[in-house]
Design an enzyme around this catalytic site. Structure first.
Site, PDB file in Angstrom:
ATOM      1  N   GLU A  99      32.729  -7.605 -31.017  1.00 46.11           N
ATOM      2  CA  GLU A  99      33.137  -5.932 -30.654  1.00 46.11           C
ATOM      3  C   GLU A  99      33.956  -6.397 -29.145  1.00 46.11           C
ATOM      4  O   GLU A  99      33.985  -7.325 -28.633  1.00 46.11           O
ATOM      5  CB  GLU A  99      32.210  -4.658 -30.055  1.00 46.11           C
ATOM      6  CG  GLU A  99      31.901  -3.741 -31.192  1.00 46.11           C
ATOM      7  CD  GLU A  99      32.617  -3.230 -31.574  1.00 46.11           C
ATOM      8  OE1 GLU A  99      33.682  -2.659 -31.159  1.00 46.11           O
ATOM      9  OE2 GLU A  99      32.321  -1.953 -31.879  1.00 46.11           O
ATOM     10  N   ASP A 100      35.128  -5.667 -28.797  1.00 45.24           N
ATOM     11  CA  ASP A 100      35.674  -6.001 -27.484  1.00 45.24           C
ATOM     12  C   ASP A 100      34.571  -4.967 -26.623  1.00 45.24           C
ATOM     13  O   ASP A 100      34.597  -5.172 -25.459  1.00 45.24           O
ATOM     14  CB  ASP A 100      36.471  -5.028 -27.489  1.00 45.24           C
ATOM     15  CG  ASP A 100      36.718  -3.627 -27.982  1.00 45.24           C
ATOM     16  OD1 ASP A 100      36.051  -3.449 -28.968  1.00 45.24           O
ATOM     17  OD2 ASP A 100      37.509  -2.551 -27.093  1.00 45.24           O
ATOM     18  N   ASP A 103      29.914   0.757 -26.178  1.00 46.19           N
ATOM     19  CA  ASP A 103      30.122   2.404 -24.911  1.00 46.19           C
ATOM     20  C   ASP A 103      28.137   2.738 -25.351  1.00 46.19           C
ATOM     21  O   ASP A 103      27.242   2.318 -24.996  1.00 46.19           O
ATOM     22  CB  ASP A 103      30.953   3.259 -24.868  1.00 46.19           C
ATOM     23  CG  ASP A 103      31.181   4.097 -24.000  1.00 46.19           C
ATOM     24  OD1 ASP A 103      30.346   4.479 -23.368  1.00 46.19           O
ATOM     25  OD2 ASP A 103      32.334   4.205 -23.329  1.00 46.19           O
ATOM     26  N   THR A 107      28.390   3.521 -32.631  1.00 51.80           N
ATOM     27  CA  THR A 107      29.573   2.968 -33.811  1.00 51.80           C
ATOM     28  C   THR A 107      29.037   1.791 -33.970  1.00 51.80           C
ATOM     29  O   THR A 107      28.786   1.336 -35.034  1.00 51.80           O
ATOM     30  CB  THR A 107      31.305   2.657 -32.604  1.00 51.80           C
ATOM     31  OG1 THR A 107      31.662   2.888 -32.491  1.00 51.80           O
ATOM     32  CG2 THR A 107      31.948   1.593 -33.695  1.00 51.80           C
ATOM     33  N   LEU A 108      28.103   0.300 -33.032  1.00 49.15           N
ATOM     34  CA  LEU A 108      27.138  -0.508 -33.514  1.00 49.15           C
ATOM     35  C   LEU A 108      25.933  -0.435 -33.605  1.00 49.15           C
ATOM     36  O   LEU A 108      26.252  -1.175 -35.396  1.00 49.15           O
ATOM     37  CB  LEU A 108      27.518  -1.638 -31.749  1.00 49.15           C
ATOM     38  CG  LEU A 108      26.481  -3.200 -31.940  1.00 49.15           C
ATOM     39  CD1 LEU A 108      27.934  -3.610 -33.091  1.00 49.15           C
ATOM     40  CD2 LEU A 108      26.823  -3.321 -30.822  1.00 49.15           C
ATOM     41  N   LYS A 131      28.723  -1.667 -21.131  1.00 47.15           N
ATOM     42  CA  LYS A 131      28.432  -0.525 -20.211  1.00 47.15           C
ATOM     43  C   LYS A 131      27.230   0.348 -20.299  1.00 47.15           C
ATOM     44  O   LYS A 131      27.026   1.015 -21.107  1.00 47.15           O
ATOM     45  CB  LYS A 131      29.452   1.318 -20.722  1.00 47.15           C
ATOM     46  CG  LYS A 131      31.075   0.600 -20.208  1.00 47.15           C
ATOM     47  CD  LYS A 131      31.458   2.286 -19.840  1.00 47.15           C
ATOM     48  CE  LYS A 131      33.545   1.561 -20.326  1.00 47.15           C
ATOM     49  NZ  LYS A 131      33.765   3.258 -20.450  1.00 47.15           N
ATOM     50  N   ARG A 165      47.515  -2.580 -25.041  1.00 43.45           N
ATOM     51  CA  ARG A 165      46.944  -3.622 -26.329  1.00 43.45           C
ATOM     52  C   ARG A 165      47.283  -5.010 -25.189  1.00 43.45           C
ATOM     53  O   ARG A 165      46.052  -6.055 -25.323  1.00 43.45           O
ATOM     54  CB  ARG A 165      46.066  -3.262 -27.445  1.00 43.45           C
ATOM     55  CG  ARG A 165      46.058  -2.246 -27.914  1.00 43.45           C
ATOM     56  CD  ARG A 165      45.086  -2.076 -29.889  1.00 43.45           C
ATOM     57  NE  ARG A 165      45.116  -0.403 -29.940  1.00 43.45           N
ATOM     58  CZ  ARG A 165      43.724  -0.529 -29.904  1.00 43.45           C
ATOM     59  NH1 ARG A 165      42.967  -1.048 -29.638  1.00 43.45           N
ATOM     60  NH2 ARG A 165      43.949   1.273 -30.216  1.00 43.45           N
TER      61      ARG A 165
HETATM   62  C1  PRP Z   1      36.069   1.362 -29.267  1.00 40.88           C
HETATM   63  C2  PRP Z   1      34.928   0.318 -29.177  1.00 40.88           C
HETATM   64  C3  PRP Z   1      34.180   0.243 -30.041  1.00 40.88           C
HETATM   65  C4  PRP Z   1      33.930   1.685 -29.537  1.00 40.88           C
HETATM   66  C5  PRP Z   1      32.766   1.470 -28.537  1.00 40.88           C
HETATM   67  O1  PRP Z   1      36.624   1.586 -30.600  1.00 40.88           O
HETATM   68  O2  PRP Z   1      36.404  -1.161 -29.833  1.00 40.88           O
HETATM   69  O3  PRP Z   1      34.256  -0.036 -31.500  1.00 40.88           O
HETATM   70  O4  PRP Z   1      34.900   1.872 -29.241  1.00 40.88           O
HETATM   71  O5  PRP Z   1      31.416   2.780 -28.398  1.00 40.88           O
HETATM   72  P1  PRP Z   1      30.658   3.413 -28.669  1.00 40.88           P
HETATM   73  O6  PRP Z   1      29.664   2.233 -28.476  1.00 40.88           O
HETATM   74  O7  PRP Z   1      30.365   4.627 -28.128  1.00 40.88           O
HETATM   75  O8  PRP Z   1      30.593   3.440 -30.062  1.00 40.88           O
HETATM   76  P2  PRP Z   1      38.008   3.380 -30.436  1.00 40.88           P
HETATM   77  O9  PRP Z   1      37.650   3.884 -30.817  1.00 40.88           O
HETATM   78  O10 PRP Z   1      38.804   2.755 -29.043  1.00 40.88           O
HETATM   79  O11 PRP Z   1      39.261   2.377 -31.019  1.00 40.88           O
HETATM   80  P3  PRP Z   1      39.968   0.663 -31.571  1.00 40.88           P
HETATM   81  O12 PRP Z   1      38.759  -0.198 -31.213  1.00 40.88           O
HETATM   82  O13 PRP Z   1      40.134   1.169 -32.278  1.00 40.88           O
HETATM   83  O14 PRP Z   1      40.631   1.288 -30.087  1.00 40.88           O
END
Ligand code: PRP
Length: 176
Positions: A99-100, A103, A107-108, A131, A165
């Site tokens: 993951e980048d 937050d 998602t994870l 974060k 990006r």
């Molecule tokens: C970002 C990031 C993570 C997610 C983290 O993706 O890459 O996948 O949000 O957020 P969370 O912990 O609150 O779930 P984003 O939706 O910005 O898509 P992208 O990777 O295509 O830029």
């Protein structure tokens, strides 16, 4: 030199990122010695981090990608949808989700739940940025590049309204 529009300040230089990615690569290579991890990149944000991390590994690794939508329709709605699933079976594999940024963790947590149900041998998580102050659900992070405060970030794969990006460094941005 003036900063690009919307960029407030530098967070990590390209050199600082590279040094940390190399450290992570060495740590991962030690932990996976004798194994062939399957790196699972979550697009799009992880594409540059994964590219550098993969080249910092001294173990053989395979690479696949997934696309998931982070928030569905609203940030308060914890729905996370798979837009593009892994195209290969993962039973018995050692997964390293890349993951980048983590937050809220929503998602994870969802991706780990979905992939764990497919009976991989192991599931670990590597993120470039974390974060902790934003967390809404607990997630286990095995490899973490940097803890950062609750700021908006762009560069090194991460977007600001789909821009920036391709910046080689990480920057703090205004709200997109
Ligand atoms: C970002 C990031 C993570 C997610 C983290 O993706 O890459 O996948 O949000 O957020 P969370 O912990 O609150 O779930 P984003 O939706 O910005 O898509 P992208 O990777 O295509 O830029």
């Amino acid at each position: 030199m003036p900063l690009p529009e919307g960029i407030e300040s530098l967070l990590f230089t390209a050199r600082e990122i590279q040094a940390r990615v190399l450290e992570l690569g060495q740590q991962i290579s030690r932990d996976y010695a004798g194994k062939t991890p399957l790196l699972v990149g979550l697009l799009k944000g992880s594409f540059i981090f994964l590219s550098d991390l993969a080249r910092a590994l001294s173990v053989d690794a395979q690479v696949e990608f997934m696309v998931v939508s982070s928030y569905g329709n609203s940030q308060e709605n914890s729905e996370v949808r798979i837009l593009f699933d892994l195209p290969v079976p993962i039973q018995g594999r050692d997964l390293l989700i890349v993951e980048d940024m983590i937050d809220t963790g929503l998602t994870l947590a969802k991706v780990v739940e979905i992939l764990s149900a497919r009976n991989p041998r192991s599931v670990k998580v590597c993120t470039l940025l974390n974060k902790p102050s934003r967390r809404r659900v607990p997630v286990a992070i095995d490899y973490n590049g940097f803890d950062i405060p609750d700021v908006f970030v762009a560069g090194y794969g991460i977007d600001y309204a789909q821009k920036y990006r391709n910046l080689p460094y990480l920057a703090v941005t205004m709200k997109a």
